[in-house]
Design a protein around this motif. Structure first.
Motif, mmCIF file in Angstrom:
data_model
loop_
_atom_site.group_PDB
_atom_site.id
_atom_site.type_symbol
_atom_site.label_atom_id
_atom_site.label_comp_id
_atom_site.label_asym_id
_atom_site.label_seq_id
_atom_site.Cartn_x
_atom_site.Cartn_y
_atom_site.Cartn_z
ATOM 1 N N LEU A 118 8.320 -3.788 -9.289
ATOM 2 C CA LEU A 118 8.680 -3.118 -8.040
ATOM 3 C C LEU A 118 9.371 -1.788 -8.361
ATOM 4 O O LEU A 118 10.351 -1.764 -9.100
ATOM 5 N N LEU A 119 8.860 -0.694 -7.818
ATOM 6 C CA LEU A 119 9.445 0.629 -8.022
ATOM 7 C C LEU A 119 10.215 1.018 -6.765
ATOM 8 O O LEU A 119 9.693 0.907 -5.655
ATOM 9 N N ARG A 120 11.440 1.478 -6.940
ATOM 10 C CA ARG A 120 12.271 1.843 -5.796
ATOM 11 C C ARG A 120 11.762 3.125 -5.150
ATOM 12 O O ARG A 120 11.095 3.940 -5.794
ATOM 13 N N PRO A 121 12.081 3.326 -3.882
ATOM 14 C CA PRO A 121 11.642 4.559 -3.208
ATOM 15 C C PRO A 121 12.347 5.774 -3.815
ATOM 16 O O PRO A 121 13.476 5.675 -4.296
ATOM 17 N N ARG A 122 11.663 6.907 -3.798
ATOM 18 C CA ARG A 122 12.236 8.127 -4.368
ATOM 19 C C ARG A 122 11.978 9.305 -3.434
ATOM 20 O O ARG A 122 11.073 9.286 -2.606
#
Length: 163
Positions: free
Chosen positions: A41-45
């Motif tokens: 899971l990649l966090r929002p940026r």
């Protein structure tokens, strides 16, 4: 997440949503939370593409403060055009008021100097440099100056006075 967005992400990788552009030409993007191809899971940026992407030409203030706050997560929503224009007008008014206050202060100081209420500010004059040949030599003048090692009490008299 919609099927189209999912397909785009799997096909092209990271999909960034264009959020806005400032008056300098910088473009701002939001990358929503997503899963990588490995399932992580990649966090929002949030990111900015500078109008002038050369790092060595970066100048502080090249990103408006409202957009900077959005990029750093200090505000949830990106700034609107109306908000940016309103804040720019406010900054201009502050600059005008500051210059007016400075002019009033200078006029008041000049008036006080003329009336003798306040002494003129002392201006230090540097004569030469420590490596110059004349540095440290005594320079006789009518000005009341002392280096503390040559001062004799009562030795100075104002110019034009009789002793």
């Amino acid at each position: 997440m919609s099927r189209i967005t999912s397909l785009l992400r799997r096909t092209f990788g990271v999909v960034k949503e264009h959020v806005g552009t400032d008056h300098l030409g910088n473009k701002y993007y939001y990358i929503p939370e997503q899963k990588s191809w490995t399932g992580r899971l990649l966090r929002p940026r949030r990111l900015v593409e500078a109008a002038n992407p050369k790092v060595f030409e970066y100048i502080e203030g090249i990103i408006p403060s409202e957009w900077d706050a959005w990029i750093r997560g200090r505000r949830k929503q990106p700034p609107t055009t109306e908000e940016l224009l309103q804040n720019e007008r406010y900054r201009e008014q502050i600059k005008i008021r500051a210059s007016e206050a400075e002019e009033r202060d200078k006029a008041l100081q000049a008036k006080e100097y003329e009336e003798g209420l306040v002494a003129q500010p002392v201006q230090t004059q540097v004569k030469g440099h420590a490596s110059a040949t004349q540095f440290g030599q005594t320079d006789f003048s009518e000005d009341p100056v002392s280096t503390a090692n040559t001062f004799q009490p009562g030795s100075w008299t104002p110019p034009g006075s009789k002793k």
